[in-house]
Design a protein around this motif. Structure first.
Motif, PDB file in Angstrom:
ATOM      1  N   LYS A   1       0.864  -1.183   0.000  1.00 20.34           N
ATOM      2  CA  LYS A   1       0.000   0.000   0.000  1.00 20.34           C
ATOM      3  C   LYS A   1       0.898   1.230   0.000  1.00 20.34           C
ATOM      4  CE  LYS A   1      -3.723  -1.891   2.828  1.00 20.34           C
ATOM      5  NZ  LYS A   1      -4.446  -1.643   4.090  1.00 20.34           N
ATOM      6  N   VAL A   2       0.614   2.156  -0.919  1.00 21.02           N
ATOM      7  CA  VAL A   2       1.445   3.349  -1.060  1.00 21.02           C
ATOM      8  C   VAL A   2       0.589   4.595  -0.865  1.00 21.02           C
ATOM      9  CG1 VAL A   2       2.939   4.647  -2.644  1.00 21.02           C
ATOM     10  CG2 VAL A   2       2.987   2.148  -2.672  1.00 21.02           C
ATOM     11  N   LEU A   3       1.104   5.536  -0.096  1.00 20.21           N
ATOM     12  CA  LEU A   3       0.443   6.836   0.095  1.00 20.21           C
ATOM     13  C   LEU A   3       1.286   7.902  -0.598  1.00 20.21           C
ATOM     14  CD1 LEU A   3      -1.462   8.950   1.498  1.00 20.21           C
ATOM     15  CD2 LEU A   3       0.043   8.785   3.502  1.00 20.21           C
ATOM     16  N   ILE A   4       0.655   8.711  -1.465  1.00 18.25           N
ATOM     17  CA  ILE A   4       1.350   9.807  -2.139  1.00 18.25           C
ATOM     18  C   ILE A   4       0.821  11.121  -1.574  1.00 18.25           C
ATOM     19  CG2 ILE A   4       1.728  10.943  -4.381  1.00 18.25           C
ATOM     20  CD1 ILE A   4       1.261   8.065  -5.600  1.00 18.25           C
ATOM     21  N   VAL A   5       1.728  12.027  -1.238  1.00 19.52           N
ATOM     22  CA  VAL A   5       1.313  13.299  -0.636  1.00 19.52           C
ATOM     23  C   VAL A   5       1.500  14.435  -1.645  1.00 19.52           C
ATOM     24  CG1 VAL A   5       1.744  14.957   1.220  1.00 19.52           C
ATOM     25  CG2 VAL A   5       1.833  12.495   1.691  1.00 19.52           C
ATOM     26  N   GLY A   6       0.375  15.086  -1.984  1.00 19.62           N
ATOM     27  CA  GLY A   6       0.398  16.197  -2.935  1.00 19.62           C
ATOM     28  C   GLY A   6      -0.880  16.195  -3.768  1.00 19.62           C
ATOM     29  N   SER A   7      -1.001  17.177  -4.649  1.00 20.44           N
ATOM     30  CA  SER A   7      -2.265  17.274  -5.396  1.00 20.44           C
ATOM     31  C   SER A   7      -2.092  17.845  -6.793  1.00 20.44           C
ATOM     32  CB  SER A   7      -3.242  18.159  -4.621  1.00 20.44           C
ATOM     33  OG  SER A   7      -2.690  19.462  -4.521  1.00 20.44           O
TER      34      SER A   7
ATOM     35  N   ILE B   1      -3.300   2.319  -3.712  1.00 22.70           N
ATOM     36  CA  ILE B   1      -2.676   3.638  -3.624  1.00 22.70           C
ATOM     37  C   ILE B   1      -3.659   4.610  -2.974  1.00 22.70           C
ATOM     38  CG2 ILE B   1      -1.552   5.509  -4.908  1.00 22.70           C
ATOM     39  CD1 ILE B   1      -1.094   3.598  -7.208  1.00 22.70           C
ATOM     40  N   TYR B   2      -3.119   5.397  -2.040  1.00 18.44           N
ATOM     41  CA  TYR B   2      -3.873   6.521  -1.479  1.00 18.44           C
ATOM     42  C   TYR B   2      -3.168   7.795  -1.904  1.00 18.44           C
ATOM     43  CZ  TYR B   2      -5.619   3.024   1.881  1.00 18.44           C
ATOM     44  OH  TYR B   2      -6.171   1.923   2.466  1.00 18.44           O
ATOM     45  N   CYS B   3      -3.916   8.878  -2.013  1.00 16.43           N
ATOM     46  CA  CYS B   3      -3.280  10.166  -2.261  1.00 16.43           C
ATOM     47  C   CYS B   3      -3.918  11.222  -1.377  1.00 16.43           C
ATOM     48  CB  CYS B   3      -3.402  10.553  -3.729  1.00 16.43           C
ATOM     49  SG  CYS B   3      -2.402  11.998  -4.142  1.00 16.43           S
ATOM     50  N   ALA B   4      -3.071  12.006  -0.692  1.00 21.82           N
ATOM     51  CA  ALA B   4      -3.558  13.069   0.192  1.00 21.82           C
ATOM     52  C   ALA B   4      -2.993  14.400  -0.278  1.00 21.82           C
ATOM     53  CB  ALA B   4      -3.128  12.804   1.637  1.00 21.82           C
ATOM     54  N   PRO B   5      -3.784  15.413  -0.635  1.00 21.10           N
ATOM     55  CA  PRO B   5      -5.223  15.285  -0.800  1.00 21.10           C
ATOM     56  C   PRO B   5      -5.643  14.776  -2.190  1.00 21.10           C
ATOM     57  CG  PRO B   5      -4.588  17.585  -1.032  1.00 21.10           C
ATOM     58  CD  PRO B   5      -3.306  16.809  -0.775  1.00 21.10           C
ATOM     59  N   GLY B   6      -4.735  14.793  -3.188  1.00 15.83           N
ATOM     60  CA  GLY B   6      -5.066  14.300  -4.528  1.00 15.83           C
ATOM     61  C   GLY B   6      -5.916  15.271  -5.328  1.00 15.83           C
ATOM     62  N   ASN B   7      -6.384  14.808  -6.484  1.00 15.35           N
ATOM     63  CA  ASN B   7      -7.287  15.616  -7.324  1.00 15.35           C
ATOM     64  C   ASN B   7      -8.146  14.686  -8.164  1.00 15.35           C
ATOM     65  OD1 ASN B   7      -5.904  14.898  -9.766  1.00 15.35           O
ATOM     66  ND2 ASN B   7      -4.420  16.534  -9.435  1.00 15.35           N
TER      67      ASN B   7
ATOM     68  N   VAL C   1       0.015   1.477   5.681  1.00 11.83           N
ATOM     69  CA  VAL C   1       0.691   1.919   4.456  1.00 11.83           C
ATOM     70  C   VAL C   1       2.159   1.467   4.516  1.00 11.83           C
ATOM     71  CG1 VAL C   1       1.534   3.989   3.258  1.00 11.83           C
ATOM     72  CG2 VAL C   1      -0.858   3.852   3.979  1.00 11.83           C
ATOM     73  N   ASP C   2       2.647   0.870   3.428  1.00 11.03           N
ATOM     74  CA  ASP C   2       4.015   0.348   3.420  1.00 11.03           C
ATOM     75  C   ASP C   2       5.046   1.384   2.982  1.00 11.03           C
ATOM     76  OD1 ASP C   2       3.474  -2.591   3.928  1.00 11.03           O
ATOM     77  OD2 ASP C   2       2.143  -2.182   2.235  1.00 11.03           O
ATOM     78  N   LEU C   3       4.585   2.367   2.211  1.00  5.29           N
ATOM     79  CA  LEU C   3       5.522   3.375   1.704  1.00  5.29           C
ATOM     80  C   LEU C   3       4.760   4.672   1.454  1.00  5.29           C
ATOM     81  CD1 LEU C   3       8.235   4.290   0.373  1.00  5.29           C
ATOM     82  CD2 LEU C   3       7.375   3.354  -1.769  1.00  5.29           C
ATOM     83  N   THR C   4       5.305   5.777   1.976  1.00 10.82           N
ATOM     84  CA  THR C   4       4.720   7.094   1.696  1.00 10.82           C
ATOM     85  C   THR C   4       5.706   7.875   0.830  1.00 10.82           C
ATOM     86  OG1 THR C   4       3.472   7.088   3.748  1.00 10.82           O
ATOM     87  CG2 THR C   4       3.850   9.235   2.733  1.00 10.82           C
TER      88      THR C   4
ATOM     89  N   LYS D   1       7.822   4.022   6.840  1.00 12.24           N
ATOM     90  CA  LYS D   1       8.718   4.103   5.691  1.00 12.24           C
ATOM     91  C   LYS D   1       8.271   5.244   4.779  1.00 12.24           C
ATOM     92  CE  LYS D   1      10.689   0.615   2.618  1.00 12.24           C
ATOM     93  NZ  LYS D   1      10.568  -0.813   2.304  1.00 12.24           N
ATOM     94  N   VAL D   2       9.223   6.114   4.433  1.00 10.58           N
ATOM     95  CA  VAL D   2       8.862   7.315   3.676  1.00 10.58           C
ATOM     96  C   VAL D   2       9.978   7.659   2.701  1.00 10.58           C
ATOM     97  CG1 VAL D   2       9.749   8.774   5.569  1.00 10.58           C
ATOM     98  CG2 VAL D   2       8.104   9.732   3.936  1.00 10.58           C
ATOM     99  N   PHE D   3       9.580   8.113   1.517  1.00 14.22           N
ATOM    100  CA  PHE D   3      10.549   8.499   0.482  1.00 14.22           C
ATOM    101  C   PHE D   3      10.618  10.016   0.374  1.00 14.22           C
ATOM    102  CE2 PHE D   3      11.667   9.629  -3.895  1.00 14.22           C
ATOM    103  CZ  PHE D   3      12.905   9.016  -3.983  1.00 14.22           C
ATOM    104  N   GLY D   4      11.811  10.550   0.648  1.00 12.02           N
ATOM    105  CA  GLY D   4      12.035  11.991   0.554  1.00 12.02           C
ATOM    106  C   GLY D   4      13.132  12.363   1.532  1.00 12.02           C
ATOM    107  N   PRO D   5      13.729  13.556   1.358  1.00 12.77           N
ATOM    108  CA  PRO D   5      14.787  13.985   2.273  1.00 12.77           C
ATOM    109  C   PRO D   5      14.244  14.438   3.619  1.00 12.77           C
ATOM    110  CG  PRO D   5      14.306  15.708   0.692  1.00 12.77           C
ATOM    111  CD  PRO D   5      13.472  14.526   0.295  1.00 12.77           C
TER     112      PRO D   5
END
Ligand code: AMP
Ligand code: GLY
Length: 424
Positions: free
Chosen positions: A2-8, A28-34, A63-66, A88-92
């Motif tokens: 399960k992946v969560l993406i942050v942005g819209s 896949i989840y997206c917060a907040p998405g469009n 969620v396994d990866l954001t 677990k999160v991807f980004g600096p």
């Protein structure tokens, strides 16, 4: 997974599309998405700056990866919040996202580690900045608000009068808010601009195929700076020789510099480069995918994006090579008439069905939402229409053809995206 993406934005739509292709992913989840992202992802109404709520959601839904798409939450420390909760999160992390969050930091870093960039001075006092401009400046000159300003905090000033007004806007009137507490005054450079995005795991860097953005609002690079009105990939001006130079003198040195400063960078580094007569120089760093660069780079990427992101988080990017298709892509942004200043929202849009079943054509949503079951405009940049082709000319022809498939009453676009291709 399960992946969560942050942005819209359009970038997050392209990331969601890319993540959805991974055989490892089943939700896949997206917060907040469009509106467009909801085709692949369940959109959840949590804002990108609501770090604890995002982490609560990730925890509750296993969620396994954001994946963080946007700059603001990265610079604000969203990754640190996730890591502190064992997510677990991807980004600096915050201390590495400063590479984008403070232009004064990034300029000092480049100076200290001899990474090619424009000559500059940092100022946190308006009087001192004005004195410097009156006594030492050569025009044109570039003023940059230190912090995040939606890509709009850069002023190119042709003479002292414009520069004095610029200092007033940035440092006194605070047009870009606290982003203007400090200002960089920088030498004006000329040349071709290229964007090179890369994956980084703290020590190893793997660059993606190159792209070029069009930042100004109007045809012929006139008008105000925007978030980006269109892109093409690859850049025909980014030769193998230039790539070799950048790998040796810019890319790896940047990663090494961040590690040496105790700020190891994991995530995406976006190198904004100027190909000057003296060689490539860094215009800016971003700590995330470009928007709309992602909309031309990701559709050409063959490697599983989720595998690369996991390799970055686990520090084993050295085991991976990235693969890209041997073709080209062009993205034309459909905006609301009046962007980036003043524009209407909530306008009904038609024609999305035209993209169904069309291989190599993409309609990435940037500012859209559902209203009473109808897709309506919800921002300045509304859609990114991407098409691929065997070469840049074909990709551009295809992309402009596809811009006609969508209708909304205040639709605006540039008609010269990729025109530079003709000069290559
Ligand atoms: P940035 O947000 O730093 O990428 O700046 C936005 C745009 O301003 C860049 O894409 C360039 O077109 C322009 N720019 C920034 N810095 C310089 C510079 N030193 N010389 C010339 N143009 C610049
Ligand atoms: N397209 C430029 C950026 O994303 O900053």
């Amino acid at each position: 997974m399960k992946v969560l993406i942050v942005g819209s934005g359009g970038r997050e739509h392209a990331i969601a599309w890319s993540v959805a292709k991974s055989p490892k992913v089943d939700k896949i989840y997206c917060a907040p998405g469009n509106a467009g992202i909801s085709e692949y992802a369940e959109c959840v109404p949590i804002g990108a700056m609501e770090f604890e709520k995002l982490a609560d959601f990730a925890e509750k839904n296993a969620v396994d990866l954001t994946v963080i798409g946007m700059d603001d939450p990265l610079v604000g420390g969203v990754v640190d919040v996730f890591e502190s909760r064992g997510l677990k999160v991807f980004g600096p992390r915050k201390n590495a996202a400063i590479l984008e969050g403070s232009k004064a930091f990034s300029k000092d870093l480049m100076k200290k580690y001899h990474i090619p960039t424009a000559a500059y001075e940092n100022f946190s006092d308006a009087e001192k900045a004005l004195k410097y401009l009156r006594e030492q400046a050569k025009f044109p000159i570039v003023l940059k608000a230190d912090g995040l300003a939606l890509g709009k905090g850069v002023l190119i000033c042709n003479n002292l009068k414009e520069a004095e007004e610029g200092v007033k806007e940035i440092m006194e009137d605070k047009k870009f808010g606290s982003a203007g507490n400090t200002m960089v005054i920088e030498e004006f450079m000329t040349g071709r601009e290229v964007s090179v995005l890369s994956f980084v795991d703290g020590k190893t860097i793997r660059t993606m195929t190159s792209a070029q953005d069009h930042k100004r609002a109007l045809d012929g690079d006139q008008g105000l700076n925007t978030g980006g009105m269109g892109t093409f990939s690859p850049s025909p001006f980014y030769t193998e020789e230039i790539d070799k130079f950048c790998q040796k003198y810019i890319y790896q040195p940047t990663v090494d510099a961040m590690a040496a400063e105790g700020r190891p960078f994991t995530g995406i580094i976006f190198f904004g480069l100027m190909l000057t007569a003296e060689g490539p120089k860094v215009l800016e760093y971003n700590a995330r995918f470009g928007d709309p660069e992602a909309q031309v780079v990701l559709p050409r990427m063959k490697t599983d994006i989720v595998e690369v992101m996991e390799a970055c988080i686990e520090g084993r990017l050295d085991e991976m090579e990235l693969e890209f298709e041997d073709n080209a892509a062009v993205c034309v942004v459909l905006a609301s008439e009046g962007y980036p200043v003043k524009y209407e929202k909530g306008i009904p849009m038609y024609g999305f069905e035209n993209f169904k079943g069309k291989d190599g054509y993409y309609c990435f949503h940037a500012g859209t939402k559902f209203q009473d079951g109808q897709i309506v405009t919800n921002g300045g940049r509304v859609l990114g229409i991407t098409a691929k082709g065997k070469d840049l000319k074909e990709a551009r022809k295809n992309a402009y053809e596809a811009t006609e498939w969508i209708q909304f009453s205040n639709k605006y676009m540039r008609h010269d995206i990729g025109k530079a291709i003709d000069e290559a």
